[in-house]
Design an enzyme around this catalytic site. Structure first.
Site, PDB file in Angstrom:
ATOM      1  N   GLU A  76      -7.223   8.200  10.514  1.00  0.00           N
ATOM      2  CA  GLU A  76      -5.787   8.370  10.814  1.00  0.00           C
ATOM      3  C   GLU A  76      -5.582   9.105  12.130  1.00  0.00           C
ATOM      4  O   GLU A  76      -4.590   8.904  12.813  1.00  0.00           O
ATOM      5  CB  GLU A  76      -5.106   9.102   9.653  1.00  0.00           C
ATOM      6  CG  GLU A  76      -5.154   8.286   8.365  1.00  0.00           C
ATOM      7  CD  GLU A  76      -3.846   8.258   7.594  1.00  0.00           C
ATOM      8  OE1 GLU A  76      -3.142   9.271   7.606  1.00  0.00           O
ATOM      9  OE2 GLU A  76      -3.555   7.218   6.970  1.00  0.00           O
ATOM     10  N   ASP A 118       0.862  -1.179   0.000  1.00  0.00           N
ATOM     11  CA  ASP A 118       0.000   0.000   0.000  1.00  0.00           C
ATOM     12  C   ASP A 118       0.900   1.231   0.000  1.00  0.00           C
ATOM     13  O   ASP A 118       2.098   1.129   0.271  1.00  0.00           O
ATOM     14  CB  ASP A 118      -0.902  -0.008   1.249  1.00  0.00           C
ATOM     15  CG  ASP A 118      -1.832   1.213   1.298  1.00  0.00           C
ATOM     16  OD1 ASP A 118      -2.332   1.615   0.230  1.00  0.00           O
ATOM     17  OD2 ASP A 118      -2.041   1.764   2.392  1.00  0.00           O
ATOM     18  N   SER A 119       0.303   2.386  -0.274  1.00  0.00           N
ATOM     19  CA  SER A 119       1.070   3.624  -0.191  1.00  0.00           C
ATOM     20  C   SER A 119       1.389   3.977   1.265  1.00  0.00           C
ATOM     21  O   SER A 119       2.258   4.810   1.505  1.00  0.00           O
ATOM     22  CB  SER A 119       0.284   4.758  -0.840  1.00  0.00           C
ATOM     23  OG  SER A 119      -0.957   4.918  -0.178  1.00  0.00           O
ATOM     24  N   HIS A 122      -9.218   2.456   4.388  1.00  0.00           N
ATOM     25  CA  HIS A 122      -9.360   3.029   5.732  1.00  0.00           C
ATOM     26  C   HIS A 122     -10.763   2.815   6.322  1.00  0.00           C
ATOM     27  O   HIS A 122     -10.935   2.817   7.531  1.00  0.00           O
ATOM     28  CB  HIS A 122      -9.111   4.544   5.699  1.00  0.00           C
ATOM     29  CG  HIS A 122      -7.668   4.933   5.619  1.00  0.00           C
ATOM     30  ND1 HIS A 122      -6.889   4.644   4.518  1.00  0.00           N
ATOM     31  CD2 HIS A 122      -6.858   5.597   6.493  1.00  0.00           C
ATOM     32  CE1 HIS A 122      -5.666   5.117   4.730  1.00  0.00           C
ATOM     33  NE2 HIS A 122      -5.622   5.700   5.909  1.00  0.00           N
ATOM     34  N   CYS A 126     -12.534   2.143   0.227  1.00  0.00           N
ATOM     35  CA  CYS A 126     -11.267   2.727   0.690  1.00  0.00           C
ATOM     36  C   CYS A 126     -10.776   1.852   1.830  1.00  0.00           C
ATOM     37  O   CYS A 126     -11.565   1.476   2.708  1.00  0.00           O
ATOM     38  CB  CYS A 126     -11.486   4.162   1.171  1.00  0.00           C
ATOM     39  SG  CYS A 126     -10.040   4.870   2.032  1.00  0.00           S
ATOM     40  N   CYS A 168      -4.459  -1.123  -2.153  1.00  0.00           N
ATOM     41  CA  CYS A 168      -4.513   0.323  -2.315  1.00  0.00           C
ATOM     42  C   CYS A 168      -5.396   0.600  -3.521  1.00  0.00           C
ATOM     43  O   CYS A 168      -5.123   0.107  -4.624  1.00  0.00           O
ATOM     44  CB  CYS A 168      -3.095   0.836  -2.553  1.00  0.00           C
ATOM     45  SG  CYS A 168      -2.971   2.543  -3.101  1.00  0.00           S
ATOM     46  N   ASN A 169      -6.463   1.365  -3.322  1.00  0.00           N
ATOM     47  CA  ASN A 169      -7.391   1.617  -4.420  1.00  0.00           C
ATOM     48  C   ASN A 169      -6.735   2.351  -5.582  1.00  0.00           C
ATOM     49  O   ASN A 169      -6.915   1.988  -6.741  1.00  0.00           O
ATOM     50  CB  ASN A 169      -8.594   2.417  -3.909  1.00  0.00           C
ATOM     51  CG  ASN A 169      -9.608   1.528  -3.206  1.00  0.00           C
ATOM     52  OD1 ASN A 169     -10.424   0.900  -3.848  1.00  0.00           O
ATOM     53  ND2 ASN A 169      -9.520   1.444  -1.889  1.00  0.00           N
ATOM     54  N   THR A 170      -5.945   3.389  -5.271  1.00  0.00           N
ATOM     55  CA  THR A 170      -5.311   4.181  -6.331  1.00  0.00           C
ATOM     56  C   THR A 170      -4.374   3.320  -7.182  1.00  0.00           C
ATOM     57  O   THR A 170      -4.417   3.358  -8.416  1.00  0.00           O
ATOM     58  CB  THR A 170      -4.513   5.342  -5.709  1.00  0.00           C
ATOM     59  OG1 THR A 170      -5.371   6.093  -4.854  1.00  0.00           O
ATOM     60  CG2 THR A 170      -3.960   6.254  -6.785  1.00  0.00           C
ATOM     61  N   TYR A 193      -0.610   8.454  -2.740  1.00  0.00           N
ATOM     62  CA  TYR A 193      -0.507   8.266  -4.180  1.00  0.00           C
ATOM     63  C   TYR A 193      -1.583   9.048  -4.930  1.00  0.00           C
ATOM     64  O   TYR A 193      -1.483   9.300  -6.123  1.00  0.00           O
ATOM     65  CB  TYR A 193      -0.679   6.793  -4.542  1.00  0.00           C
ATOM     66  CG  TYR A 193       0.517   5.893  -4.295  1.00  0.00           C
ATOM     67  CD1 TYR A 193       1.699   6.387  -3.737  1.00  0.00           C
ATOM     68  CD2 TYR A 193       0.453   4.542  -4.637  1.00  0.00           C
ATOM     69  CE1 TYR A 193       2.790   5.540  -3.523  1.00  0.00           C
ATOM     70  CE2 TYR A 193       1.530   3.701  -4.441  1.00  0.00           C
ATOM     71  CZ  TYR A 193       2.696   4.204  -3.874  1.00  0.00           C
ATOM     72  OH  TYR A 193       3.765   3.356  -3.686  1.00  0.00           O
ATOM     73  N   GLY A 194      -2.665   9.365  -4.220  1.00  0.00           N
ATOM     74  CA  GLY A 194      -3.881   9.859  -4.864  1.00  0.00           C
ATOM     75  C   GLY A 194      -3.704  11.043  -5.794  1.00  0.00           C
ATOM     76  O   GLY A 194      -4.388  11.134  -6.811  1.00  0.00           O
TER      77      GLY A 194
END
Lengths: 267, 267
Positions: free
Chosen positions: B153, B11-12, B187, B185, B74-76, B43-44
């Site tokens: 976060e 993931d980022s 998160h 997402c 990671c979605n992006t 990354y977005g």
């Protein structure tokens, strides 16, 4: 990338049609070939070597029709021959036991899982073995529910008899504080409303047919073989038994008119 | 047959740890290698070519450690590079977008599905495209929920602010009569209790992390690479950023002490 070839689905009779219904729902652009081995149904009381022989005869037929995947939509045949079928054929082969087990592992919070099925499936202990292979710490309670298949085949799912029978058979499993129950027989999804009523809200029901269709979707997607440009998919049904009887019962299970052809196997 | 090699997850930053948590839960005998590219997170806002370059640097590192599978958590990065990664590497590669889509298709009865995610994920339209690729008849409603990541976060998921923000952002989607909502997402699973409260009982929440872990299980099972004899699995975490900070935050997300090593990529 995609593949226009059909998915091959097989069962000893009608039970696998719940898997067909779920593949139609979840993968509405896929073509399907189904084989019901009604002439030699049920498989449950036959020795595993004989079941494997029948299974490979059907798969040979489906592979000759150039299917891109095989779904063994039959608990007995999955328990008897899935592993050997995977060694034997180059097309991907999936069965009904592993998807239900995996879905139960994903669904459970308490780690206490129940499994109901025919006497043969429960005696084979295949679900418990698969569950413990992935997670040895799970608590698994098995229960054979012999009369459930008859309730479905005689179209008695929405009756007082069904409620009474289901209540009686599920009572021992209710004391085990499970939070997830695997419907370990392809007939049982048709009894799901009654089973849900009896088990209550705190228990997630795992429909093997639904989960098997979903795993087919996963495997086709990862191997880039989904058919994504097919608004008019074709469904072909073959039976080793009486085509007119299959057309009637199969049509009722799938809520649509179906065309059925005869196929001769073995011999 | 089984494989003792680890699963590689990337993931980022921290988001992919929800996928790690689910792999630990659903596949408790698998070894895991995780890479968080915290030094170059998020990354977005980066162009897709740059995201792909970072992605392949991480996968090269994981492949050199002999992982048996790659999960792009990671979605992006999934939207930017999943297809190309599948062409490029011989190990199976899965992302987070397709499993969530497939689970939603399995869960929905009405065919009306909602998707929430970061602005980038929603703008990429990747979920809607994947849902429609499998079933063009679905009605899909998208909604970007920008402040949700910050709530997670900053560890504010169980606060009045979280309830107020979630209620405000989900209101437009509530009028669409969806019966299934994809948490698009990595998160968002940490906000699931609040989201469930706001959406109410009639809406099934699809946790992409849970579904991705389950698809990893499917793919390993069909390719006969599950690790089924490993009571003491090993988890290794690498970050391109500060190892002590990753150890603190990652430990909180996973509810366990973790060991973190530094890794240098690119350059």
């Amino acid at each position: 990338m995609c593949s226009t070839k059909p998915i091959g689905i097989l069962d000893s009779g009608f039970g696998g049609l719940t898997v067909v219904g779920e593949v139609i729902r979840q993968l509405p652009q896929e073509n399907i070939l189904y084989v019901g081995d009604n002439a030699r149904c049920p498989y449950g009381s036959r020795p595993p070597e004989e079941v494997r022989k029948f299974l490979f005869e059907i798969i040979d037929f489906l592979v000759a029709q150039e299917v891109k995947m095989i779904i063994i939509a039959c608990n007995t045949a999955t328990a008897a021959g899935l592993e050997e079928a995977r060694q034997r054929y180059s097309v991907p082969v999936i069965g009904v036991i592993v998807p239900g087990s995996r879905a139960a592992i994903s669904a459970t919070k308490s780690g206490r899982i129940g499994v109901i099925g025919t006497e043969n499936t429960i005696n084979s202990d295949a679900y418990r073995r698969e569950l413990h292979r992935i997670n040895p710490r799970l608590t698994v309670t098995n229960r054979a529910c012999k009369p459930f298949v008859r309730l479905v085949e005689e179209d008695l799912t929405d009756t007082e008899e069904a409620r009474r029978t289901v209540t009686a058979y599920l009572q021992p499993i209710q004391t085990e504080r499970i939070d997830t129950l695997i419907l370990g027989c392809t007939h049982y999804p048709l009894l799901a409303p009654v089973i849900a009523e009896v088990m209550g809200e705190g228990v997630a029901l795992i429909n093997s047919a639904e989960e098997t269709a979903r795993e087919a979707s996963t495997v086709l997607s990862v191997s880039q073989q989904l058919h994504d440009q097919n608004p008019q998919p074709q469904y072909k049904f073959y039976t080793t038994g009486d085509t007119e009887y299959f057309r009637q019962i199969g049509g009722r299970w799938l809520h649509r008119d179906i065309e059925v052809a005869s196929v001769a196997l073995g011999g």
